[in-house]
Design a protein around this motif. Structure first.
Motif, mmCIF file in Angstrom:
data_model
loop_
_atom_site.group_PDB
_atom_site.id
_atom_site.type_symbol
_atom_site.label_atom_id
_atom_site.label_comp_id
_atom_site.label_asym_id
_atom_site.label_seq_id
_atom_site.Cartn_x
_atom_site.Cartn_y
_atom_site.Cartn_z
ATOM 1 N N ALA A 24 0.714 -1.261 -0.022
ATOM 2 C CA ALA A 24 0.117 -0.158 -0.040
ATOM 3 C C ALA A 24 0.812 1.286 -0.124
ATOM 4 O O ALA A 24 0.610 2.333 -0.553
ATOM 5 N N LYS A 25 1.998 0.972 0.814
ATOM 6 C CA LYS A 25 2.906 2.419 0.776
ATOM 7 C C LYS A 25 3.668 2.672 -0.860
ATOM 8 O O LYS A 25 3.670 3.841 -1.301
ATOM 9 N N THR A 26 3.671 1.353 -1.187
ATOM 10 C CA THR A 26 4.568 1.648 -2.654
ATOM 11 C C THR A 26 3.534 2.165 -3.615
ATOM 12 O O THR A 26 3.876 3.090 -4.340
ATOM 13 N N ASN A 27 2.242 2.002 -3.475
ATOM 14 C CA ASN A 27 1.167 2.300 -4.289
ATOM 15 C C ASN A 27 0.575 3.825 -3.572
ATOM 16 O O ASN A 27 -0.185 4.339 -4.378
ATOM 17 N N GLY A 28 1.167 4.255 -2.831
ATOM 18 C CA GLY A 28 0.633 5.542 -2.184
ATOM 19 C C GLY A 28 -0.883 5.567 -1.455
ATOM 20 O O GLY A 28 -1.480 6.481 -1.769
ATOM 21 N N LYS A 29 -1.201 4.218 -1.252
ATOM 22 C CA LYS A 29 -2.519 4.177 -0.731
ATOM 23 C C LYS A 29 -2.762 3.960 0.881
ATOM 24 O O LYS A 29 -3.556 3.815 1.310
ATOM 25 N N PHE A 30 -1.474 3.709 1.455
ATOM 26 C CA PHE A 30 -1.547 3.425 2.786
ATOM 27 C C PHE A 30 -1.767 4.707 3.893
ATOM 28 O O PHE A 30 -1.197 5.442 3.610
ATOM 29 N N LYS A 31 -2.747 4.764 4.476
ATOM 30 C CA LYS A 31 -3.551 5.881 5.230
ATOM 31 C C LYS A 31 -3.378 5.521 6.855
ATOM 32 O O LYS A 31 -3.702 6.397 7.675
ATOM 33 N N GLY A 32 -3.032 4.275 7.119
ATOM 34 C CA GLY A 32 -3.195 3.763 8.701
ATOM 35 C C GLY A 32 -4.632 3.351 8.913
ATOM 36 O O GLY A 32 -5.557 3.619 8.164
ATOM 37 N N ARG A 33 -4.833 3.255 10.194
ATOM 38 C CA ARG A 33 -6.266 2.661 10.707
ATOM 39 C C ARG A 33 -7.108 4.115 10.634
ATOM 40 O O ARG A 33 -6.695 5.058 11.421
ATOM 41 N N PRO A 34 -8.413 4.196 10.192
ATOM 42 C CA PRO A 34 -9.064 5.278 10.265
ATOM 43 C C PRO A 34 -9.431 5.644 11.863
ATOM 44 O O PRO A 34 -9.911 4.720 12.521
ATOM 45 N N GLU A 35 -9.526 6.833 12.121
ATOM 46 C CA GLU A 35 -10.049 7.127 13.450
ATOM 47 C C GLU A 35 -11.475 7.488 13.556
ATOM 48 O O GLU A 35 -12.064 7.812 12.553
ATOM 49 N N ASN A 36 -11.868 6.802 14.753
ATOM 50 C CA ASN A 36 -13.369 6.880 14.935
ATOM 51 C C ASN A 36 -13.545 8.417 15.536
ATOM 52 O O ASN A 36 -13.504 8.623 16.716
ATOM 53 N N VAL A 37 -13.789 9.488 14.557
ATOM 54 C CA VAL A 37 -13.932 10.646 15.075
ATOM 55 C C VAL A 37 -15.189 11.188 15.926
ATOM 56 O O VAL A 37 -14.778 11.655 16.727
ATOM 57 N N ASP A 38 -16.138 10.418 15.675
ATOM 58 C CA ASP A 38 -17.445 10.898 16.593
ATOM 59 C C ASP A 38 -17.156 10.308 17.928
ATOM 60 O O ASP A 38 -17.428 11.200 18.987
ATOM 61 N N ARG A 39 -16.660 9.108 18.130
ATOM 62 C CA ARG A 39 -16.432 8.421 19.420
ATOM 63 C C ARG A 39 -15.390 9.229 20.185
ATOM 64 O O ARG A 39 -15.664 9.598 21.228
ATOM 65 N N ASN A 40 -14.364 9.604 19.443
ATOM 66 C CA ASN A 40 -13.126 10.055 20.136
ATOM 67 C C ASN A 40 -13.373 11.658 20.591
ATOM 68 O O ASN A 40 -12.987 12.382 21.466
ATOM 69 N N ALA A 41 -14.280 12.364 19.746
ATOM 70 C CA ALA A 41 -14.985 13.715 19.981
ATOM 71 C C ALA A 41 -15.923 13.642 21.429
ATOM 72 O O ALA A 41 -15.553 14.573 22.393
ATOM 73 N N GLY A 42 -16.537 12.542 21.456
ATOM 74 C CA GLY A 42 -17.391 12.151 22.723
ATOM 75 C C GLY A 42 -16.243 12.289 23.951
ATOM 76 O O GLY A 42 -16.675 12.300 24.877
ATOM 77 N N ILE A 43 -15.263 11.082 23.800
ATOM 78 C CA ILE A 43 -14.348 11.002 24.943
ATOM 79 C C ILE A 43 -13.790 12.159 25.412
ATOM 80 O O ILE A 43 -13.560 12.285 26.578
ATOM 81 N N GLU A 44 -13.315 13.125 24.313
ATOM 82 C CA GLU A 44 -12.667 14.563 24.532
ATOM 83 C C GLU A 44 -13.875 15.377 25.556
ATOM 84 O O GLU A 44 -13.436 15.936 26.721
ATOM 85 N N GLY A 45 -15.044 15.156 25.205
ATOM 86 C CA GLY A 45 -16.240 15.801 26.211
ATOM 87 C C GLY A 45 -16.277 15.271 27.432
ATOM 88 O O GLY A 45 -16.527 16.168 28.500
ATOM 89 N N MET A 46 -16.137 13.972 27.630
ATOM 90 C CA MET A 46 -16.122 13.372 28.849
ATOM 91 C C MET A 46 -15.088 13.539 29.713
ATOM 92 O O MET A 46 -15.041 14.087 30.965
ATOM 93 N N LEU A 47 -13.789 13.900 29.025
ATOM 94 C CA LEU A 47 -12.835 14.238 29.778
ATOM 95 C C LEU A 47 -12.833 15.545 30.436
ATOM 96 O O LEU A 47 -12.347 15.923 31.331
ATOM 97 N N ASN A 48 -13.250 16.422 29.452
ATOM 98 C CA ASN A 48 -13.464 18.072 29.894
ATOM 99 C C ASN A 48 -14.418 18.185 31.037
ATOM 100 O O ASN A 48 -14.190 19.062 31.726
ATOM 101 N N SER A 49 -15.346 16.881 30.967
ATOM 102 C CA SER A 49 -16.390 17.269 32.203
ATOM 103 C C SER A 49 -16.021 16.325 33.196
ATOM 104 O O SER A 49 -16.773 16.181 34.226
ATOM 105 N N LYS A 50 -14.562 16.140 33.342
ATOM 106 C CA LYS A 50 -13.978 15.349 34.354
ATOM 107 C C LYS A 50 -14.687 13.997 34.848
ATOM 108 O O LYS A 50 -14.495 13.525 35.844
ATOM 109 N N MET A 51 -15.047 13.283 33.983
ATOM 110 C CA MET A 51 -15.506 11.975 34.084
ATOM 111 C C MET A 51 -14.184 11.050 34.380
ATOM 112 O O MET A 51 -12.974 11.344 33.547
ATOM 113 N N SER A 52 -14.450 9.996 35.155
ATOM 114 C CA SER A 52 -13.274 9.105 35.253
ATOM 115 C C SER A 52 -12.903 8.241 34.071
ATOM 116 O O SER A 52 -13.834 8.018 33.214
#
Length: 208
Positions: free
Chosen positions: A152-180
């Motif tokens: 994939a790198k040779t063909n210029g197609k390797f992008k790594g594992r896609p991020e779960n954007v919605d979930r990670n945004a939710g986790i950021e919000g939980m961290l900001n609200s001081k959840m454990s």
């Protein structure tokens, strides 16, 4: 008969308890009661696994180590597998795996000394074969993965594992609200490694 059940998953993002129901059903079908549970998220390629070592430390001669599959116990290389087998044999612990039918024969069996030794020898041989197969499967998958990434790198197609954007945004919000972290894990099903990465990214963004 004291049965100790061992549950393992490779990463914090996987569920080590996934096979709990299968082990309980097996124990019930064979008239056994699982007296102790040991659960951890560690790679099967590592010999140093705290909960597995705790199980072996707690175990007494004749105890049963119950697992779903042999690969839950080991994806070790030959050297480390021999060390683990020596530890298990020294404690006199009997391994019973759902995917190893020969190991079921000793559950509650009152075999004579000769028959018991034959069963133990056959079970040990098959156990070694399955452990070697689990290691080969791990190495084959790693090799195919590396080959795929390189292509994939040779063909210029390797992008790594896609991020779960919605979930990670939710986790950021939980961290900001001081959840454990524990409550965040329960709410999202993610592992501590994921939360740690997001915490680091948030710190980097504030520092920028």
């Amino acid at each position: 008969m004291f049965v100790r059940a061992y549950l393992r998953a490779s990463t914090q993002d996987q569920d080590a308890n996934r096979a709990e129901g299968q082990l309980k059903a097996f124990a019930k079908d064979h008239g056994l009661k699982i007296a102790a549970w040991y659960r951890e998220n560690e790679s099967g390629t590592k010999l140093d696994r705290p909960e597995l070592f705790k199980l072996l430390s707690d175990a007494q001669e004749g105890d049963v180590l119950l697992i779903e599959q042999v690969d839950r116990l080991s994806r070790l290389d030959e050297s480390d597998w021999k060390k683990l087998r020596a530890m298990i044999d020294a404690k006199g612990v009997r391994i019973t795996a759902l995917d190893l039918p020969t190991s079921h024969q000793f559950i509650g069996a009152n075999a004579d000394s000769f028959t018991g030794r034959v069963l133990a020898a056959v079970n040990g041989m098959v156990l070694d074969i399955l452990a070697a197969t689990a290691r080969k499967d791990y190495e084959d998958r790693r090799r195919r993965q590396s080959q795929g990434i390189a292509k994939a790198k040779t063909n210029g197609k390797f992008k790594g594992r896609p991020e779960n954007v919605d979930r990670n945004a939710g986790i950021e919000g939980m961290l900001n609200s001081k959840m454990s972290w524990g409550d965040i894990q329960k709410a999202t099903g993610c592992g501590r490694a994921t939360i740690a990465k997001i915490v680091k990214r948030m710190k980097d963004q504030k520092a920028a």
